[in-house]
Design a protein around this motif. Sequence first.
Motif, mmCIF file in Angstrom:
data_model
loop_
_atom_site.group_PDB
_atom_site.id
_atom_site.type_symbol
_atom_site.label_atom_id
_atom_site.label_comp_id
_atom_site.label_asym_id
_atom_site.label_seq_id
_atom_site.Cartn_x
_atom_site.Cartn_y
_atom_site.Cartn_z
ATOM 1 N N GLY A 89 0.810 -1.212 0.000
ATOM 2 C CA GLY A 89 0.000 0.000 0.000
ATOM 3 C C GLY A 89 0.844 1.262 0.000
ATOM 4 O O GLY A 89 0.367 2.329 0.356
ATOM 5 N N THR A 92 4.353 4.279 -4.252
ATOM 6 C CA THR A 92 4.696 3.611 -5.503
ATOM 7 C C THR A 92 5.490 2.352 -5.177
ATOM 8 O O THR A 92 6.157 2.268 -4.149
ATOM 9 C CB THR A 92 5.546 4.497 -6.439
ATOM 10 N N GLU A 108 -2.079 -8.195 -2.595
ATOM 11 C CA GLU A 108 -2.770 -6.955 -2.943
ATOM 12 C C GLU A 108 -1.777 -5.817 -3.131
ATOM 13 O O GLU A 108 -0.904 -5.611 -2.303
ATOM 14 C CB GLU A 108 -3.763 -6.573 -1.844
ATOM 15 N N VAL A 110 -2.160 -1.768 -3.848
ATOM 16 C CA VAL A 110 -3.155 -0.701 -3.877
ATOM 17 C C VAL A 110 -2.843 0.333 -4.950
ATOM 18 O O VAL A 110 -3.715 0.712 -5.729
ATOM 19 C CB VAL A 110 -3.259 -0.019 -2.494
ATOM 20 N N ASN A 111 -1.605 0.768 -5.032
ATOM 21 C CA ASN A 111 -1.231 1.863 -5.931
ATOM 22 C C ASN A 111 -0.430 1.358 -7.127
ATOM 23 O O ASN A 111 -0.363 0.165 -7.380
ATOM 24 C CB ASN A 111 -0.453 2.930 -5.155
ATOM 25 N N ALA A 112 0.196 2.263 -7.823
ATOM 26 C CA ALA A 112 0.931 1.939 -9.049
ATOM 27 C C ALA A 112 2.130 1.040 -8.781
ATOM 28 O O ALA A 112 2.834 1.207 -7.788
ATOM 29 C CB ALA A 112 1.398 3.219 -9.725
ATOM 30 N N THR A 113 2.344 0.093 -9.701
ATOM 31 C CA THR A 113 3.486 -0.814 -9.618
ATOM 32 C C THR A 113 4.179 -0.870 -10.964
ATOM 33 O O THR A 113 3.527 -1.069 -11.992
ATOM 34 C CB THR A 113 3.039 -2.234 -9.226
ATOM 35 N N THR A 130 -5.285 -8.845 -6.110
ATOM 36 C CA THR A 130 -5.872 -7.546 -6.434
ATOM 37 C C THR A 130 -4.735 -6.597 -6.759
ATOM 38 O O THR A 130 -3.853 -6.373 -5.923
ATOM 39 C CB THR A 130 -6.678 -6.982 -5.242
ATOM 40 N N GLY A 132 -3.613 -2.751 -8.470
ATOM 41 C CA GLY A 132 -3.979 -1.439 -8.979
ATOM 42 C C GLY A 132 -3.402 -1.287 -10.376
ATOM 43 O O GLY A 132 -3.474 -2.201 -11.191
ATOM 44 N N ALA A 133 -2.780 -0.189 -10.660
ATOM 45 C CA ALA A 133 -2.147 0.043 -11.964
ATOM 46 C C ALA A 133 -0.832 -0.715 -12.040
ATOM 47 O O ALA A 133 -0.011 -0.642 -11.139
ATOM 48 C CB ALA A 133 -1.910 1.533 -12.165
ATOM 49 N N GLY A 151 -6.612 -3.612 -11.975
ATOM 50 C CA GLY A 151 -7.219 -2.315 -12.226
ATOM 51 C C GLY A 151 -6.882 -1.732 -13.583
ATOM 52 O O GLY A 151 -7.729 -1.561 -14.445
ATOM 53 N N ASN A 152 -5.640 -1.429 -13.819
ATOM 54 C CA ASN A 152 -5.217 -0.774 -15.052
ATOM 55 C C ASN A 152 -3.870 -1.356 -15.446
ATOM 56 O O ASN A 152 -2.913 -1.267 -14.706
ATOM 57 C CB ASN A 152 -5.113 0.737 -14.827
#
Length: 163
Positions: A89, A92, A108, A110-113, A130, A132-133, A151-152
């Motif tokens: 979380g 970056t 999981e 949460v944010n950009a990877t 799960t 994120g980007a 997500g993206n």
Amino acid sequence: SSDLSVITANGIAITNDVTLTGDSSLGGSGEATLSGKVDGEHALIVDSSGVVTFQEVVGGVDPLASLEAKGEGSLIIGNVTTVGAQHYGTGTNTFTGTAYRTLDESFEVVNATELTNSSTSIIVGSGNITLGAVDGSSNFTVSSTGNVSIGNMGVNKIGRAHV
């Protein structure tokens, strides 16, 4: 052998291998670099507003109980194996390794990877994934008999994705 409960404001470099002897934490506002392997059957929490870098394998010999990274900072991490969940979380994330594994637990981000290796796999058995980007890596594989949510995905850089 070491309990890695460290809070840093000015930065720290740990050059030796670390074996967690209890649940441990690493946090603060300064940069932290761990250039040795990190092992041990305990939980590790990273909570930082600085940059935290793991240069070697985490949980390669003795998988960690779990790994949680949080805070506004950045995390740079290679291969990781845990028995329990992995939760990223941080502001970056840069995954430099080829494999991120849990034993039937959740993974999981949460944010950009950013995936910087030419091939990256996330393997969780029956756990949920799960993301994120996600961007980077020419080959990206996720493996789970549980739920997978992405997500993206950076279509400009990721060559092939296998789910």
